[in-house]
Design a protein around this motif. Structure first.
Motif, PDB file in Angstrom:
ATOM      1  N   ALA A  55       0.515  -0.946   0.077  1.00  0.00           N
ATOM      2  CA  ALA A  55       0.022   0.203   0.474  1.00  0.00           C
ATOM      3  C   ALA A  55       0.772   1.126   0.718  1.00  0.00           C
ATOM      4  N   ALA A  56       1.520   0.807   0.361  1.00  0.00           N
ATOM      5  CA  ALA A  56       2.667   2.003   0.799  1.00  0.00           C
ATOM      6  C   ALA A  56       3.509   2.765  -0.737  1.00  0.00           C
ATOM      7  N   ALA A  57       4.251   1.516  -0.799  1.00  0.00           N
ATOM      8  CA  ALA A  57       4.260   1.503  -2.502  1.00  0.00           C
ATOM      9  C   ALA A  57       3.775   2.279  -3.479  1.00  0.00           C
ATOM     10  N   ALA A  58       2.479   2.011  -3.476  1.00  0.00           N
ATOM     11  CA  ALA A  58       1.894   2.977  -4.201  1.00  0.00           C
ATOM     12  C   ALA A  58       1.101   3.399  -4.573  1.00  0.00           C
ATOM     13  N   MET A  59       1.523   4.204  -3.114  1.00  0.00           N
ATOM     14  CA  MET A  59       1.048   5.691  -2.709  1.00  0.00           C
ATOM     15  C   MET A  59       2.838   6.358  -2.851  1.00  0.00           C
ATOM     16  N   GLY A  60       3.632   6.134  -3.635  1.00  0.00           N
ATOM     17  CA  GLY A  60       4.441   6.879  -4.298  1.00  0.00           C
ATOM     18  C   GLY A  60       6.404   6.766  -4.234  1.00  0.00           C
ATOM     19  N   PRO A  61       7.398   6.834  -3.151  1.00  0.00           N
ATOM     20  CA  PRO A  61       8.335   6.433  -2.715  1.00  0.00           C
ATOM     21  C   PRO A  61       8.090   6.210  -1.565  1.00  0.00           C
TER      22      PRO A  61
END
Length: 103
Positions: A55-61
């Motif tokens: 989920a964090a990776a889908a939000m950007g770096p």
């Protein structure tokens, strides 16, 4: 009287052995339960971390560390539901190390 003393001593020794055996079995049971619980916690942690990193990776770096409160509410709910499901599954296994010994 010698016979009754011998019988009483034998009965007392048998009771002591039975009690010691009970506590050995109880200790083994609790050790097994704790090991299984630790394994379940490790699996939950792996699944939780994978979901949070994805989920964090889908939000950007990626910004480490990843905090649950920084993720979208839908992901937060997924993580909470996953934790509750793991708790329910563990309780359903009947492997609580203490509850089985309470009257």
């Amino acid at each position: 009287t010698l016979k009754s003393t011998s019988s009483s001593s034998s009965s007392s020794s048998s009771t002591t052995t039975t009690i010691a055996t009970f506590w050995q079995v109880a200790q083994e049971w609790q050790s097994t339960c704790y090991t299984i619980r630790q394994g379940r916690q490790a699996m939950l942690s792996i699944n939780r971390n994978e979901l949070m990193v994805e989920a964090a990776a889908a939000m950007g770096p990626l910004k480490l560390p990843i905090h649950l409160e920084d993720l979208p509410p839908t992901v937060q709910r997924q993580v909470q539901m996953m934790e509750v499901a793991f708790q329910k599954q563990f309780l359903a296994m009947g492997m609580d190390p203490c509850l089985d010994f309470q009257a």
